[in-house]
Design an enzyme around this catalytic site. Structure first.
Site, PDB file in Angstrom:
ATOM      1  N   LEU A 247     -24.497 -13.189 -67.509  1.00 53.32           N
ATOM      2  CA  LEU A 247     -23.751 -12.537 -66.438  1.00 53.32           C
ATOM      3  C   LEU A 247     -24.793 -11.997 -65.471  1.00 53.32           C
ATOM      4  O   LEU A 247     -25.595 -11.128 -65.825  1.00 53.32           O
ATOM      5  CB  LEU A 247     -22.899 -11.403 -67.010  1.00 53.32           C
ATOM      6  CG  LEU A 247     -22.019 -10.638 -66.017  1.00 53.32           C
ATOM      7  CD1 LEU A 247     -20.966 -11.560 -65.409  1.00 53.32           C
ATOM      8  CD2 LEU A 247     -21.357  -9.445 -66.691  1.00 53.32           C
TER       9      LEU A 247
ATOM     10  N   ARG B   9     -25.852 -12.086 -72.576  1.00 49.32           N
ATOM     11  CA  ARG B   9     -26.878 -11.306 -71.880  1.00 49.32           C
ATOM     12  C   ARG B   9     -26.508 -11.071 -70.414  1.00 49.32           C
ATOM     13  O   ARG B   9     -25.722 -11.810 -69.831  1.00 49.32           O
ATOM     14  CB  ARG B   9     -28.232 -12.017 -71.962  1.00 49.32           C
ATOM     15  CG  ARG B   9     -28.274 -13.335 -71.203  1.00 49.32           C
ATOM     16  CD  ARG B   9     -29.503 -14.144 -71.534  1.00 49.32           C
ATOM     17  NE  ARG B   9     -29.428 -15.455 -70.887  1.00 49.32           N
ATOM     18  CZ  ARG B   9     -30.286 -15.903 -69.987  1.00 49.32           C
ATOM     19  NH1 ARG B   9     -31.312 -15.168 -69.630  1.00 49.32           N
ATOM     20  NH2 ARG B   9     -30.143 -17.099 -69.466  1.00 49.32           N
TER      21      ARG B   9
ATOM     22  N   ASP C 194     -30.962 -25.140 -60.120  1.00 46.14           N
ATOM     23  CA  ASP C 194     -29.671 -25.602 -60.632  1.00 46.14           C
ATOM     24  C   ASP C 194     -28.854 -26.260 -59.525  1.00 46.14           C
ATOM     25  O   ASP C 194     -28.186 -27.276 -59.752  1.00 46.14           O
ATOM     26  CB  ASP C 194     -28.882 -24.423 -61.210  1.00 46.14           C
ATOM     27  CG  ASP C 194     -29.630 -23.696 -62.319  1.00 46.14           C
ATOM     28  OD1 ASP C 194     -30.396 -24.351 -63.034  1.00 46.14           O
ATOM     29  OD2 ASP C 194     -29.441 -22.472 -62.443  1.00 46.14           O
TER      30      ASP C 194
ATOM     31  N   GLY D  30     -28.250 -13.019 -53.607  1.00 50.66           N
ATOM     32  CA  GLY D  30     -28.100 -12.846 -55.044  1.00 50.66           C
ATOM     33  C   GLY D  30     -27.988 -14.172 -55.770  1.00 50.66           C
ATOM     34  O   GLY D  30     -28.786 -15.088 -55.562  1.00 50.66           O
TER      35      GLY D  30
END
Length: 306
Positions: free
Chosen positions: A12, A89, A255, A290
């Site tokens: 998360l 986590r 990614d 972010g």
């Protein structure tokens, strides 16, 4: 042909901004955001934004794991998760608005046993069928053997699955013992695989082409950071440069690149255009804040600049 992403070590992701970072002072954070995180999770998120659906497989635990699942469902990602006893986590990133620098804090996963992942293995064997694309991305939690990914790949060999791998360290060295479809090391990882601290341009190309010739992977895509990437395949080398942009975040750029490559594969793009889409998605991710990753409008803008 389906796409299945596997994230054994999801997270998360929590992001915040501060006006300045000074030691010992209480730092006032604002613009707090939460996003689903982890290699395969991020890839599934970006693929959905590109109009390509995937099955997103991962283990999750506790309140943070439940929050992760909720966020993915809100983003309309097809979740196939299995609960485990350990808490999922959290990772934390802070953006200093004064210096325009980002600080990333990665938290470890508490060790858990391989036996807890048996439901995930059963899901893989059920959902992955002949000719599918199976994406393994991200790290392994502490306690799992470095051969774990290889075991999963061997179990799928009879199904002639296109296996895409993006990981690092000893786990990456181990997984390369299998015949893969696509891998995405960065230039430092490629040098380590070659047994060196660094490689010249020609050495990078020669080593990547040798990996293709040795049937380690059909496509070897090497990230060059702000300089873009190159790809080695059976017909040679392709380069794509990245446009110069103002970076807001580097979280999930790799990614996003993998998602772009996979999208291009599903659209039967040429190797050159596969790489263009990969670089465009990776660059587009850095335009977001972010861990928001690449959005389709930014991907299209970057594509126009390549």
């Amino acid at each position: 042909m389906k796409i299945i992403t596997l994230t054994i070590n999801p997270a998360l992701d929590k992001s915040a901004k501060v006006n300045d970072i000074t030691p010992f002072d209480k730092l006032e954070c604002y613009d707090i955001t939460y996003h689903p995180g982890g290699g395969g999770v991020n890839i599934s998120r970006v693929l959905h934004r590109l109009g390509v659906e995937s099955d997103c497989l991962f283990p999750y635990g506790g309140k943070t794991g439940e929050h992760l699942v909720e966020l993915l469902k809100e983003q309309h990602v097809h979740v196939i998760g299995t609960p485990i006893s350990n808490l999922t986590r959290e990772n934390f990133a802070v953006f200093n608005t004064e210096t325009k620098l980002q600080y990333r804090f990665g938290m470890p996963t508490s060790p858990f046993s391989e036996a807890e992942l048996e439901p995930i293995e059963a899901l893989i064997n059920t959902h992955v069928t002949t000719g599918d694309i199976f994406v393994i991305s991200g790290s392994l939690p502490v306690g799992l053997p470095t051969q774990y990914y290889s075991k999963l790949i061997r179990n799928l060999k009879a199904k002639q699955v296109k296996v895409v791998v993006d990981t690092s360290g000893p786990v990456f060295n181990e997984v390369l013992k299998n015949e893969l479809f696509l891998i995405k090391p960065n230039q430092k990882e490629l040098a380590r695989l070659a047994g060196k601290d660094s490689l010249t341009k020609s050495e990078r190309e020669d080593f990547a082409l040798k990996m293709v010739a040795d049937n380690i992977a059909q496509y070897v895509v090497v990230s060059l950071g702000k300089d873009g990437a190159f790809m080695a395949h059976k017909n040679g080398i392709e380069y794509v440069s990245a446009p110069v942009i103002s970076v807001n975040s580097t979280i999930g750029a790799g990614d996003s690149m993998v998602a772009g490559l996979i999208y291009a594969i599903t659209q039967n793009k040429t190797p050159r255009n596969m790489l263009r889409w990969g670089v465009a998605c990776g660059v587009a991710a850095t335009l977001s804040e972010g861990s928001d990753l690449a959005h389709k409008d930014n991907i299209e803008k970057v594509l126009d600049q390549i």
